[in-house]
Design an enzyme around this catalytic site. Sequence first.
Site, PDB file in Angstrom:
ATOM      1  N   GLY A 186       0.799  -1.222   0.000  1.00 47.11           N
ATOM      2  CA  GLY A 186       0.000   0.000   0.000  1.00 47.11           C
ATOM      3  C   GLY A 186       0.828   1.266   0.000  1.00 47.11           C
ATOM      4  O   GLY A 186       0.551   2.211  -0.746  1.00 47.11           O
ATOM      5  N   CYS A 227       2.248   1.186  12.744  1.00 50.02           N
ATOM      6  CA  CYS A 227       0.859   1.552  13.032  1.00 50.02           C
ATOM      7  C   CYS A 227       0.609   1.245  14.517  1.00 50.02           C
ATOM      8  O   CYS A 227      -0.308   0.507  14.872  1.00 50.02           O
ATOM      9  CB  CYS A 227      -0.126   0.828  12.124  1.00 50.02           C
ATOM     10  SG  CYS A 227       0.000  -0.968  12.114  1.00 50.02           S
ATOM     11  N   ASP A 230       8.381   0.090   7.141  1.00 49.06           N
ATOM     12  CA  ASP A 230       7.067   0.061   7.792  1.00 49.06           C
ATOM     13  C   ASP A 230       7.031  -1.245   8.584  1.00 49.06           C
ATOM     14  O   ASP A 230       6.537  -2.258   8.128  1.00 49.06           O
ATOM     15  CB  ASP A 230       5.966   0.120   6.744  1.00 49.06           C
ATOM     16  CG  ASP A 230       4.586   0.262   7.350  1.00 49.06           C
ATOM     17  OD1 ASP A 230       4.490   0.444   8.574  1.00 49.06           O
ATOM     18  OD2 ASP A 230       3.598   0.169   6.607  1.00 49.06           O
TER      19      ASP A 230
END
Length: 389
Positions: free
Chosen positions: A231, A341, A288
């Site tokens: 993404g 996240c 990430d």
Amino acid sequence: MTPEARIATAAEILDEVLAGEPAEKALTGWARRSRFAGSKDRAAIRDHVFDALRCKRSFAAIGGAMTGRGLMIGLLRAEGRNPDEVFTGQGHAPAALSEDERAAGHAPSEAEAADLPDWMLPDFTVSLGEGWQQVADTLRTRAPVMLRVNARKTTREDVLPLLAADGVIAQPVEVSPTALVVVEGARRIGGAAAYLNGLVELQDGASQAVVDRLPLAEGQRVLDYCAGGGGKTLAMAGRVRADFYAHDANPRRLKDLPDRAERAGVPVKLLETGMLSARGPFDLVLCDAPCSGSGAWRRSPEGKWALTDASLTQLNRVQDEILDNAQSLVSAGGVLAYATCSVFQRENQDRVAAFISRLPDWRVLWQKSWTPGPEGDGFFAACLTRAAG
């Protein structure tokens, strides 16, 4: 199905989940066995199950039991409804409450009310300060459905009527210039022409905001080191024309990326681990990193209850190892970006500080946190570069 039958079914599915079955698998299994259920029934039951998982401790406290019935009783009481009006035993409604069930339940403790494990509460308060309660409350609610506009193909203004033509009503939000929040028709996105033609992608608003902050420039060599589904790779490629590479320790996670990249009209090269050094160095390497997912627990509430203090510590070791490995792939004057996240300081600021202590020739350009809210999940990001000389 009647509303009462949906509650009864949700209680049965929750018992499977509490026994160890993943929620998605339990819901899929029930749907396959229950062809009589319509799409509205499936959606309502899914909502009941995930609402209960987000609020598992508080619902069990006020509902009187950590069972499917207890969680549904707790859900009704939390909504200010009398469970006796639903638990009637008539038709397909759940069996009537016993006297013990009517009397059961207690005022939740602080951790129960926040729907957090007891061990986690200190980490939560240290990480979020005075705002911890608001974040905990937000994680008890449903997450927004958000889209990223592919700036290579369209604009937010132009794509809105195209989405609306297929029954998807969306609105611009401030978190990112490419972000839209879907306010109606979320279940129609997969069949919308704008989605099928690569004009929009499903992506959280804060995730888009992370990419907005990265120092991307035309002609760079950019590596998404922990690309997952890709993404952020696509979001970066939507911003500038550069050479984009995607890698993940588990290559199977990247299996859909070539098709998505082709649909989006952006070239992305996939790299296996053994190819990284030969294809480097890179001007920007984004990590990430695998994390607790605490910033996205509205979407994946089971992760909140599966996480332990020991598993969080193990994640910290993995995060440190990823940063140490990725830094060797950054070119002179390049940037190492780290993102999670997560809302936990242990996964965010502490990992950056630990990296700098191990490798003092690096310095922090910036670091920022996004807390869960109406425009996105909880995220953290930092950009680092080697100090001059």
